[in-house]
Write an enzyme that holds these catalytic residues in place. Structure first.
Site, PDB file in Angstrom:
ATOM      1  N   TRP A 136       0.826  -1.218   0.000  1.00  0.00           N
ATOM      2  CA  TRP A 136       0.000   0.000   0.000  1.00  0.00           C
ATOM      3  C   TRP A 136       0.859   1.266   0.000  1.00  0.00           C
ATOM      4  CZ3 TRP A 136      -4.815   2.295   0.395  1.00  0.00           C
ATOM      5  CH2 TRP A 136      -4.855   3.557   0.990  1.00  0.00           C
ATOM      6  N   MET A 137       0.402   2.302  -0.716  1.00  0.00           N
ATOM      7  CA  MET A 137       1.057   3.622  -0.660  1.00  0.00           C
ATOM      8  C   MET A 137      -0.013   4.693  -0.451  1.00  0.00           C
ATOM      9  SD  MET A 137       3.229   5.569  -3.652  1.00  0.00           S
ATOM     10  CE  MET A 137       1.893   5.527  -4.850  1.00  0.00           C
ATOM     11  N   ASP A 139       0.515   9.115   0.931  1.00  0.00           N
ATOM     12  CA  ASP A 139       1.181  10.385   0.598  1.00  0.00           C
ATOM     13  C   ASP A 139       2.616  10.264   0.074  1.00  0.00           C
ATOM     14  OD1 ASP A 139      -0.991  10.804   2.239  1.00  0.00           O
ATOM     15  OD2 ASP A 139       0.114  11.834   3.795  1.00  0.00           O
ATOM     16  N   GLN A 155       4.425   7.205   2.002  1.00  0.00           N
ATOM     17  CA  GLN A 155       3.769   6.438   3.052  1.00  0.00           C
ATOM     18  C   GLN A 155       3.531   5.027   2.531  1.00  0.00           C
ATOM     19  OE1 GLN A 155       2.215   7.796   6.463  1.00  0.00           O
ATOM     20  NE2 GLN A 155       4.311   8.200   5.888  1.00  0.00           N
ATOM     21  N   TRP A 163      -4.052   0.435   4.213  1.00  0.00           N
ATOM     22  CA  TRP A 163      -3.279   1.331   5.084  1.00  0.00           C
ATOM     23  C   TRP A 163      -2.920   0.644   6.401  1.00  0.00           C
ATOM     24  CZ3 TRP A 163      -3.462   3.400   9.942  1.00  0.00           C
ATOM     25  CH2 TRP A 163      -2.638   4.508  10.173  1.00  0.00           C
ATOM     26  N   SER A 196       3.764  11.115   7.581  1.00  0.00           N
ATOM     27  CA  SER A 196       4.316  11.967   6.519  1.00  0.00           C
ATOM     28  C   SER A 196       5.289  13.030   7.018  1.00  0.00           C
ATOM     29  CB  SER A 196       3.174  12.649   5.776  1.00  0.00           C
ATOM     30  OG  SER A 196       2.518  11.682   5.003  1.00  0.00           O
ATOM     31  N   ARG A 261       0.898  17.004  12.868  1.00  0.00           N
ATOM     32  CA  ARG A 261       1.691  16.130  11.993  1.00  0.00           C
ATOM     33  C   ARG A 261       2.119  16.768  10.666  1.00  0.00           C
ATOM     34  NH1 ARG A 261      -3.436  13.604  12.215  1.00  0.00           N
ATOM     35  NH2 ARG A 261      -4.630  13.768  10.285  1.00  0.00           N
ATOM     36  N   GLU A 313      -4.086  18.736   6.604  1.00  0.00           N
ATOM     37  CA  GLU A 313      -2.963  17.799   6.612  1.00  0.00           C
ATOM     38  C   GLU A 313      -1.933  18.234   5.580  1.00  0.00           C
ATOM     39  OE1 GLU A 313      -4.927  13.582   7.863  1.00  0.00           O
ATOM     40  OE2 GLU A 313      -5.119  14.031   5.758  1.00  0.00           O
TER      41      GLU A 313
HETATM   42  C1  FRU Z   1      -2.656  12.193   4.822  1.00  0.00           C
HETATM   43  C2  FRU Z   1      -2.253  11.517   6.116  1.00  0.00           C
HETATM   44  C3  FRU Z   1      -1.224  12.352   6.859  1.00  0.00           C
HETATM   45  C4  FRU Z   1      -0.523  11.333   7.700  1.00  0.00           C
HETATM   46  C5  FRU Z   1      -0.507  10.140   6.772  1.00  0.00           C
HETATM   47  C6  FRU Z   1      -0.586   8.808   7.468  1.00  0.00           C
HETATM   48  O1  FRU Z   1      -3.116  11.339   3.846  1.00  0.00           O
HETATM   49  O2  FRU Z   1      -3.405  11.289   6.914  1.00  0.00           O
HETATM   50  O3  FRU Z   1      -1.767  13.414   7.589  1.00  0.00           O
HETATM   51  O4  FRU Z   1       0.757  11.727   8.066  1.00  0.00           O
HETATM   52  O5  FRU Z   1      -1.607  10.274   5.903  1.00  0.00           O
HETATM   53  O6  FRU Z   1      -0.390   7.762   6.568  1.00  0.00           O
END
Ligand code: FRU
Length: 598
Positions: A136-137, A139, A155, A163, A196, A261, A313
């Site tokens: 999975w990918m 951000d 990510q 996820w 991220s 974050r 975010e």
């Molecule tokens: C955005 C997010 C970020 C977080 C990451 C976790 O898509 O929710 O805020 O760091 O994904 O995977």
């Protein structure tokens, strides 16, 4: 006494056996445990895509090493993922899975192997958009240019295509379109999973990590765990090939915020400091630091500005210049804020603000209630830009999906791709500026055969039946339109199964550019997918529409990127016919060009 002993032994180990792959399995009421010697490169785990998430703990020679959340197959096997055992060769490995049912199919099938093969040619695997090799990918993270390479982190879940287990996957490119996969750069640790963030070149060795002649790369990321989120630092002295986490992590904590974050860090020359922008609930906090380790709060931006229909975010803040009369250049600052949900088409989206930044505070040019979207499709999120790119270029890339359905899109060994990298520029808009985004010029390196048509007058319909001889589903269209009198300037892309995407400009009263993917192919995996996206558009004489089409996506641009619209589509076979149509008058396709892309 003897009976008691037997009973006692049975209650500890109800079952102890070897599976067909010589892996020792012990099942008790409390735990299922697998033991074996690491004699081959990988342990291959069978996965059930929508199976239960199971805590899976790895021990090497009896010592706890790592824990993962994995959907081990209990009823059926959908695909496989590997655990790389290279660093523990010859050692005794134990894997504990406390919640696993003893009849789970994975127990019979789990195996050691020196190779890991998977279908890398799934029908919806993009031909030229970035995807993880498997897993999975979400951000894009840590994008930085150094020593001729564009680094792209992302990510990543290496243990499934949903996820979980957030890590930073890693790839490099010398031209922004061909990517080489590198090993995972940052994995979860005792402080949490790795969310991220960003990366920079520490040109002046402010953090004092540099040991040799290579400049240090610094990565800033969010450690996330049940108790909260905090910012941490890692560094690399070998061009990003290996990373060491800073021993005094975390470097920044928040007294109260739960959502804290996605640090974006850059060097601010005028104040001689690092600046960090962070998403904190629904505002962006700005911090500064002389050494990348100690951070001071400066200000925040966002209350009452733009859209607040979701969590803010993945922010970004950078300078862009623009031409002034007399050959001078002016400068403005751009604040990017991704928001989820609350996008104009539902779910995830990218908004931006233009203004000024003095090293401490961001002053926005816009009226608080104005909303500015970087993209008008449904699949453009977590857009952030590369640091340290030469020639003053500002290049962004976004995750091409939407949290509304990202976990359910119909792919198997991998999930999600990124947009093509896009160059950002300022254009004059009223009293301030707007932001354009357009595929980087390097995208043209993908072009193969070209076909073109000229001066097609569209009164009602005009169809080109075969766009490409061997259409693999990866191609580019450039359509120059001159409108004579049409109220609707449209075209549909069809395949032979009757699936199609409808794109049109609607004039004069509505003035919008629309993409309808209701009949585009597979849409039933989510009730949020079949939809129409639309953006405002000016009524003008000529339009230049530019489309980048891949096996599962369409990125549309108008003009120089004044409008961009990015949407996923899952056609059962490539669209290979175009049907132009005019309503309320006619228009001319001055030029229509198609390139096969590879
Ligand atoms: C955005 C997010 C970020 C977080 C990451 C976790 O898509 O929710 O805020 O760091 O994904 O995977």
């Amino acid at each position: 006494m003897k009976n008691l002993l037997i009973l006692f032994t049975m209650s500890i180990f109800l079952l102890s056996c070897e599976n067909k792959q010589n892996i020792q399995i012990k099942t008790s009421e409390e735990n299922t445990s697998l033991s074996f010697k690491a004699s081959q490169k990988y342990l291959l785990l069978p996965i059930e895509d929508t199976g239960e998430e199971l805590k899976t703990e790895l021990f090497v020679d009896g010592k706890f090493v790592n824990s993962y959340i994995i959907r081990l197959a209990q009823n059926k096997i959908d695909y496989w993922v590997p655990i790389d055992l290279s660093e523990w060769q010859g050692k005794e490995i134990r894997i504990d899975i406390p919640e696993l049912n003893e009849s789970a199919v994975c127990l019979k099938e789990i195996k050691l192997s020196d190779t890991f093969d998977f279908n890398s040619n799934e029908p919806f695997r993009p031909a030229y958009h970035f995807t993880p090799p498997y897993g999975w990918m979400n951000d894009p993270n840590g994008m930085v240019y150094y020593a001729g390479e564009y680094h792209l982190f992302y990510q990543y879940n290496p243990y499934g295509t949903r996820w979980q287990n957030m890590s930073w996957g890693h790839a490099v490119s010398t031209d922004l379109v061909h990517w080489k996969h590198l090993p995972v750069a940052l994995s979860p640790d005792s402080l949490g999973t790795i969310f991220s963030g960003s990366a920079v070149v520490d040109e002046n060795n402010t953090a004092s990590f540099q040991t040799g002649s290579e400049k240090t790369l610094l990565a800033f990321f969010t450690h996330s765990e049940r108790k909260g989120q905090f910012q941490s630092l890692a560094y690399s002295n070998d061009k990003g090939r290996t990373w060491t986490k800073y021993e005094n992590n975390p470097i920044l904590q928040h007294a109260t915020a739960k959502d804290f974050r996605d640090p974006k860090v850059f060097w601010h020359e005028p104040s001689g400091k690092w600046i960090m922008v962070l998403a904190v609930g629904q505002v962006i906090e700005i911090y500064s630091s002389p050494n990348a380790k100690e951070w001071t709060y400066e200000s925040n931006f966002g209350e009452g500005y733009g859209s607040h229909d979701g969590v803010w975010e993945c922010p970004d803040l950078f300078e862009l210049d623009f031409p002034l009369e007399g050959g001078q250049r002016g400068v403005k600052w751009v604040m990017i804020v991704n928001i989820n949900p609350g996008g104009p088409m539902g779910g995830s989206a990218t908004q931006y603000f233009i203004g000024d930044f003095d090293g401490k505070t961001f002053e926005c040019d816009y009226q608080p209630e104005e909303k500015h979207w970087l993209n008008w499709g449904k699949d453009h999120y977590a857009a952030v830009t590369w640091n340290n790119v030469p020639d003053n270029r500002r290049i962004a890339i976004a995750w091409m999906s939407n949290w509304e359905y990202a976990n359910d899109v119909p792919t198997q060994n991998f999930r999600s791709s990124l947009t093509v990298p896009r160059e950002l520029k300022l254009v004059k808009q009223g009293a301030s500026y707007g932001l354009t985004n357009y595929p980087v010029i390097e995208t043209e390196n993908l072009r193969q055969e070209k076909k073109e048509w000229e001066n097609i007058t569209v009164v009602d319909d005009y169809s080109i039946d075969k766009l490409l001889e061997n259409n693999s589903g990866a191609y580019e269209l450039v359509i120059d339109i001159e409108n004579q009198s049409a109220e609707i300037i449209g075209f549909k892309l069809f395949n032979d199964l009757g699936e199609f995407v409808d794109l049109y400009i609607s004039l004069p009263e509505k003035k919008c550019y629309v993409m309808d993917r209701n009949a585009s192919g597979k849409t039933d995996f989510s009730d949020r997918f079949a939809t129409v996206t639309s953006s405002p558009i000016e009524a003008k004489k000529t339009y230049r529409l530019h489309l980048l089409i891949d096996k599962a996506s369409i990125e549309c641009f108008e003009g120089d990127g004044e409008i961009s619209m990015t949407n996923l589509v899952f056609p059962s076979e490539p669209y290979n016919r175009i049907g132009f149509y005019a309503k309320g008058g006619n228009f001319t396709v001055k030029q229509f060009v198609i390139y096969n892309l590879k």
